[in-house]
Design a protein around this motif. Structure first.
Motif, PDB file in Angstrom:
ATOM      1  N   MET A   1     -10.404   3.833  -4.672  1.00  0.00           N
ATOM      2  CA  MET A   1     -10.371   2.410  -4.942  1.00  0.00           C
ATOM      3  C   MET A   1      -9.321   1.733  -4.075  1.00  0.00           C
ATOM      4  O   MET A   1      -8.201   2.199  -3.975  1.00  0.00           O
ATOM      5  N   VAL A   2      -9.690   0.637  -3.442  1.00  0.00           N
ATOM      6  CA  VAL A   2      -8.768  -0.120  -2.618  1.00  0.00           C
ATOM      7  C   VAL A   2      -8.420  -1.412  -3.355  1.00  0.00           C
ATOM      8  O   VAL A   2      -9.284  -2.086  -3.892  1.00  0.00           O
ATOM      9  N   VAL A   3      -7.133  -1.724  -3.373  1.00  0.00           N
ATOM     10  CA  VAL A   3      -6.663  -2.926  -4.045  1.00  0.00           C
ATOM     11  C   VAL A   3      -7.107  -4.143  -3.253  1.00  0.00           C
ATOM     12  O   VAL A   3      -6.900  -4.212  -2.049  1.00  0.00           O
ATOM     13  N   GLN A  93      -0.339   4.617  -4.820  1.00  0.00           N
ATOM     14  CA  GLN A  93      -0.582   5.125  -3.467  1.00  0.00           C
ATOM     15  C   GLN A  93      -2.050   5.471  -3.277  1.00  0.00           C
ATOM     16  O   GLN A  93      -2.751   5.818  -4.223  1.00  0.00           O
ATOM     17  N   GLY A  94      -2.512   5.346  -2.039  1.00  0.00           N
ATOM     18  CA  GLY A  94      -3.889   5.667  -1.704  1.00  0.00           C
ATOM     19  C   GLY A  94      -4.868   4.539  -1.984  1.00  0.00           C
ATOM     20  O   GLY A  94      -6.072   4.729  -1.925  1.00  0.00           O
ATOM     21  N   GLY A  98      -0.010   0.319   1.282  1.00  0.00           N
ATOM     22  CA  GLY A  98       0.816   0.628   2.450  1.00  0.00           C
ATOM     23  C   GLY A  98       0.203   0.079   3.716  1.00  0.00           C
ATOM     24  O   GLY A  98       0.886  -0.533   4.544  1.00  0.00           O
ATOM     25  N   ARG A  99      -1.089   0.272   3.876  1.00  0.00           N
ATOM     26  CA  ARG A  99      -1.779  -0.240   5.067  1.00  0.00           C
ATOM     27  C   ARG A  99      -1.692  -1.769   5.129  1.00  0.00           C
ATOM     28  O   ARG A  99      -1.437  -2.341   6.190  1.00  0.00           O
ATOM     29  N   ALA A 126       3.135  13.945   5.694  1.00  0.00           N
ATOM     30  CA  ALA A 126       1.819  13.918   6.349  1.00  0.00           C
ATOM     31  C   ALA A 126       1.025  12.666   5.996  1.00  0.00           C
ATOM     32  O   ALA A 126       0.334  12.105   6.846  1.00  0.00           O
ATOM     33  N   GLY A 127       1.126  12.204   4.752  1.00  0.00           N
ATOM     34  CA  GLY A 127       0.393  11.007   4.345  1.00  0.00           C
ATOM     35  C   GLY A 127       0.845   9.777   5.108  1.00  0.00           C
ATOM     36  O   GLY A 127       0.012   8.976   5.559  1.00  0.00           O
ATOM     37  N   ALA A 128       2.148   9.623   5.274  1.00  0.00           N
ATOM     38  CA  ALA A 128       2.669   8.468   6.014  1.00  0.00           C
ATOM     39  C   ALA A 128       2.285   8.557   7.491  1.00  0.00           C
ATOM     40  O   ALA A 128       1.872   7.562   8.084  1.00  0.00           O
ATOM     41  N   ILE A 129       2.413   9.745   8.066  1.00  0.00           N
ATOM     42  CA  ILE A 129       2.050   9.906   9.476  1.00  0.00           C
ATOM     43  C   ILE A 129       0.582   9.554   9.677  1.00  0.00           C
ATOM     44  O   ILE A 129       0.218   8.833  10.611  1.00  0.00           O
TER      45      ILE A 129
END
Length: 174
Positions: A1-3, A93-94, A98-99, A126-129
């Protein structure tokens, strides 16, 4: 799900505690914290640094608000082309927060006429990278770096991207 109902705005004084809590919770939930071997006495030092930061960088912090709560934040604390912080509430998160924050700052940087953007993260994050690479950043350096807030060396990754001018900004004629 994207906010989708996300408000991105400059931090207000009333946001200081929430910004500190989100930053510390995100840091504490990260691989960087788990792999740092940080002694417990330094944990309180880090928490206090997160509490101080919002008051010290008031005009440099942008928050993402969802359902009336701070879901994440970012900062350009030092140099205009450097994103010094990006923290998202671990429970959110996810979901694209952040994007959205990174893309917002990149848009601001383009409007300011900057030619590049830089961001650093812990080498094991790894998630941030992955997020930064999806936003257009490339790794330019990986190695050990001393952290004053942690009081120790740890692996860091530096990423950069070239910024194309914002087409909505009128170029001045010479």
């Amino acid at each position: 799900m994207v906010v989708t109902k996300l408000t991105i705005r400059l931090m207000a004084a009333a946001d200081h505690r929430a910004v500190a809590a989100v930053g510390f919770a995100a840091w504490q939930s990260s691989d960087a914290f788990r792999e740092s071997g940080l002694p417990l006495d330094r944990l309180e030092q880090v928490r206090l640094a997160y509490e101080r930061f919002p008051a010290e960088a008031t005009d440099k912090i942008t928050v993402a608000e969802f359902d009336g709560r701070i879901a994440g934040w970012t900062a350009r604390e030092t140099e205009p082309d450097y994103i010094s912080d990006l923290w998202v509430d671990p429970t959110r998160q996810g979901k694209g927060i952040g994007r959205a924050l990174v893309e917002h700052l990149l848009s601001v940087m383009r409007r300011e006429g900057l030619e590049r953007a830089r961001i650093h993260t812990h080498g094991s994050n790894a998630g941030a990278i992955r997020l930064y690479e999806r936003c257009g950043f490339s790794i330019v350096w990986r190695g050990l770096e001393y952290s004053t807030s942690l009081g120790m060396e740890h692996e860091k990754v530096h990423l950069e991207m070239r910024l194309k001018p914002d087409p909505d900004v009128n170029a001045s004629t010479v």
